[in-house]
Scaffold this motif. Structure first.
Motif, PDB file in Angstrom:
ATOM      1  N   ASP A 259       0.844  -1.200   0.000  1.00  0.00           N
ATOM      2  CA  ASP A 259       0.000   0.000   0.000  1.00  0.00           C
ATOM      3  C   ASP A 259       0.875   1.244   0.000  1.00  0.00           C
ATOM      4  O   ASP A 259       0.611   2.211  -0.710  1.00  0.00           O
ATOM      5  CB  ASP A 259      -0.904   0.043   1.243  1.00  0.00           C
ATOM      6  N   GLY A 260       1.938   1.189   0.819  1.00  0.00           N
ATOM      7  CA  GLY A 260       2.873   2.312   0.882  1.00  0.00           C
ATOM      8  C   GLY A 260       3.568   2.528  -0.447  1.00  0.00           C
ATOM      9  O   GLY A 260       3.754   3.665  -0.887  1.00  0.00           O
ATOM     10  N   ALA A 261       3.957   1.434  -1.089  1.00  0.00           N
ATOM     11  CA  ALA A 261       4.623   1.543  -2.387  1.00  0.00           C
ATOM     12  C   ALA A 261       3.697   2.193  -3.399  1.00  0.00           C
ATOM     13  O   ALA A 261       4.112   3.054  -4.185  1.00  0.00           O
ATOM     14  CB  ALA A 261       5.061   0.171  -2.876  1.00  0.00           C
ATOM     15  N   ALA A 262       2.420   1.811  -3.363  1.00  0.00           N
ATOM     16  CA  ALA A 262       1.465   2.385  -4.303  1.00  0.00           C
ATOM     17  C   ALA A 262       1.322   3.887  -4.072  1.00  0.00           C
ATOM     18  O   ALA A 262       1.347   4.675  -5.031  1.00  0.00           O
ATOM     19  CB  ALA A 262       0.110   1.693  -4.179  1.00  0.00           C
ATOM     20  N   SER A 263       1.210   4.332  -2.813  1.00  0.00           N
ATOM     21  CA  SER A 263       1.100   5.779  -2.577  1.00  0.00           C
ATOM     22  C   SER A 263       2.363   6.493  -3.000  1.00  0.00           C
ATOM     23  O   SER A 263       2.317   7.608  -3.530  1.00  0.00           O
ATOM     24  CB  SER A 263       0.858   6.171  -1.120  1.00  0.00           C
ATOM     25  N   ARG A 264       3.496   5.854  -2.750  1.00  0.00           N
ATOM     26  CA  ARG A 264       4.764   6.492  -3.135  1.00  0.00           C
ATOM     27  C   ARG A 264       4.817   6.702  -4.642  1.00  0.00           C
ATOM     28  O   ARG A 264       5.144   7.797  -5.130  1.00  0.00           O
ATOM     29  CB  ARG A 264       5.933   5.614  -2.678  1.00  0.00           C
ATOM     30  N   ILE A 265       4.469   5.665  -5.392  1.00  0.00           N
ATOM     31  CA  ILE A 265       4.496   5.759  -6.855  1.00  0.00           C
ATOM     32  C   ILE A 265       3.544   6.855  -7.328  1.00  0.00           C
ATOM     33  O   ILE A 265       3.866   7.660  -8.205  1.00  0.00           O
ATOM     34  CB  ILE A 265       4.117   4.396  -7.465  1.00  0.00           C
ATOM     35  N   LEU A 266       2.387   6.911  -6.708  1.00  0.00           N
ATOM     36  CA  LEU A 266       1.408   7.923  -7.079  1.00  0.00           C
ATOM     37  C   LEU A 266       1.915   9.314  -6.729  1.00  0.00           C
ATOM     38  O   LEU A 266       1.795  10.256  -7.522  1.00  0.00           O
ATOM     39  CB  LEU A 266       0.100   7.648  -6.337  1.00  0.00           C
ATOM     40  N   GLU A 267       2.514   9.447  -5.554  1.00  0.00           N
ATOM     41  CA  GLU A 267       3.003  10.758  -5.131  1.00  0.00           C
ATOM     42  C   GLU A 267       4.164  11.207  -6.029  1.00  0.00           C
ATOM     43  O   GLU A 267       4.226  12.366  -6.437  1.00  0.00           O
ATOM     44  CB  GLU A 267       3.462  10.708  -3.674  1.00  0.00           C
ATOM     45  N   ASP A 268       5.065  10.279  -6.321  1.00  0.00           N
ATOM     46  CA  ASP A 268       6.176  10.535  -7.249  1.00  0.00           C
ATOM     47  C   ASP A 268       5.692  11.156  -8.539  1.00  0.00           C
ATOM     48  O   ASP A 268       6.276  12.093  -9.072  1.00  0.00           O
ATOM     49  CB  ASP A 268       6.820   9.197  -7.657  1.00  0.00           C
ATOM     50  N   LEU A 269       4.626  10.565  -9.044  1.00  0.00           N
ATOM     51  CA  LEU A 269       4.195  10.935 -10.391  1.00  0.00           C
ATOM     52  C   LEU A 269       3.324  12.177 -10.382  1.00  0.00           C
ATOM     53  O   LEU A 269       3.335  12.968 -11.326  1.00  0.00           O
ATOM     54  CB  LEU A 269       3.416   9.770 -10.993  1.00  0.00           C
ATOM     55  N   THR A 270       2.547  12.357  -9.345  1.00  0.00           N
ATOM     56  CA  THR A 270       1.538  13.402  -9.373  1.00  0.00           C
ATOM     57  C   THR A 270       1.811  14.507  -8.382  1.00  0.00           C
ATOM     58  O   THR A 270       1.233  15.589  -8.489  1.00  0.00           O
ATOM     59  CB  THR A 270       0.157  12.805  -9.025  1.00  0.00           C
ATOM     60  N   GLY A 271       2.662  14.237  -7.394  1.00  0.00           N
ATOM     61  CA  GLY A 271       2.944  15.263  -6.404  1.00  0.00           C
ATOM     62  C   GLY A 271       1.906  15.381  -5.309  1.00  0.00           C
ATOM     63  O   GLY A 271       1.980  16.265  -4.479  1.00  0.00           O
TER      64      GLY A 271
END
Lengths: 245, 245
Positions: free
Chosen positions: A59-71
């Motif tokens: 779940d953390g990895a998914a949020s990280r990837i999303l945050e990376d890409l979208t800010g």
DNA sequence: ACAAAAGTGTTCTAGATACACCCATGA
DNA sequence: TCATGGGTGTATCTAGAACACTTTTGT
């Protein structure tokens, strides 16, 4: 927090859905393979995804990837399915791509699929050095890896999930009009809904709360704004028994 | 078919649900750790699970695990969620267990959760050299690893799924009575249903087909037998729009 | 004044709920 | 003949479906 060692067998892919009041869109990331003479060997699109770190939850990895890409961080994110076919990364162009970015293209990789829900108009994408674009889901062409399958299953799950839990509001801005909500259902289920019947139905849902506020600056009668209250939903929801099929 | 090299990072766990006309049961496998002096260090239960082979699909791995344990193949099997918390195998007794069976207990393992649906009365379990038992889901105690969480999420998914697709029939024998079907819903949703209203509802579903056959050998009026027809369902199902919440 | 979307009510039909008695069989 | 679960109908209420016109704003 997160160590720098990545797990080569496990990745996460995020299907980022965005609603713009006209279409349900998905955020795609450009993938361009450049040859030694600077020529483009191919260029296509993929979902947002990456490997996970060894000491990181998925779940953390998914949020990280999303945050990376979208800010941005606070986005509805749901795990929906994992994909593990042994040949899922074995197409020729995918193999070339993996080698070009320094991965061992023989690794067996299982990917855990998530989808994110947000409103295109309420957010600005900060893609860093990547090139991303919103594409209406019905116009998506051939994607990298097995990403068409992942997208299609995410859509099925979204359609199912929207029938049994109040997640559609994640695709709308905090304050929305009933027409925007109606259009959302029409777009996602590719159907037409009668306005008066729709409004009668919504009026019974006490967790869709009218605000003391109307639309501004529109060239027609301004609409009443509403919000979705998670709190009211939690308190008033009840279990139900139904054989809907 | 299947190579002998297993992937140390990916496993599959199967929640095997079985209905016996009284309870919804889950099949548990005994896990006993024996010390050097032949004393029992601990004994508890786990779900059916194992690692996957490198060249094996996860759906295939799940059927293999199920077939290994039960001796039969054609069972409804659905992937519902993956579990990947970095500490999910890090409890002391789980670490001891993993070392005792020769695994590297430091490996990060992601497990893909499946559930199987079957009728206890229609099948015989062939557990090989393992000790297995059916336990009503509401009586399950503390299980190995994160298996309580996996079981609980499988149950949630089953309850949700049963509302939107005709999978309940997988828990019944091929030929069943309406009372058995009603009891199934009552058990799974922990509720009471009015017999006459239930039958009226079922009568409208043309994919539940009455047979020219009745129960035999029961000490009361023998009941009409019915079957579920997947074929009729596929042909007569229609998409529907509903905000059920 | 016009264009554009907002907002509103009634009638009809279908489905949900509540409820109690007789029937067929084996023991 | 008794115990057990099988099987049935009606009346009321609630929710769904079909359908058209007036209102408010910006241009």
């Amino acid at each position: 927090m997160v160590s720098d060692s990545i797990n080569p067998n496990i990745s996460v892919d995020c299907v980022v859905f965005g609603y713009d009041f006209k279409h349900l869109n998905v955020l795609l990331v450009e993938r361009t393979l450049i040859g030694v003479n600077n020529e483009t060997i191919f260029s296509d699109y993929s979902l947002a995804g990456n490997h996970i770190y060894e000491d990181e939850d998925i779940d953390g990895a998914a949020s990280r990837i999303l945050e990376d890409l979208t800010g941005f961080k606070k986005v509805y994110l749901k795990q929906f399915q994992s994909f593990a076919h042994p040949d899922r990364l074995k197409k020729i162009r995918d193999q070339k791509w993996l080698r070009s970015i320094g991965y061992n293209s023989q690794n067996r990789v299982i990917t855990v699929g998530y989808y994110a829900l947000l409103n295109c108009k309420e957010v600005t994408i900060h893609p860093g050095n990547r090139i991303v674009k919103w594409t209406p889901v019905e116009k998506v062409k051939k994607l990298a890896f097995d990403h068409n399958e992942i997208l299609s299953n995410a859509l099925d799950d979204l359609r199912l999930k929207m029938r049994t839990s109040p997640i559609g509001y994640e695709l709308l801005p905090k304050k929305f009009t009933l027409s925007q909500l109606q259009k959302l259902y029409e777009v996602i289920y590719d159907t037409r809904i009668d306005k008066r019947n729709f409004r009668k139905k919504i009026a019974k849902l006490n967790y869709i709360v009218p605000l003391n506020e109307k639309q501004k600056g529109v060239a027609h009668k301004p609409a009443q704004l509403y919000m979705y209250s998670q709190e009211v939903f939690e308190i008033t929801k009840r279990e139900f028994f139904d054989i809907t099929i």
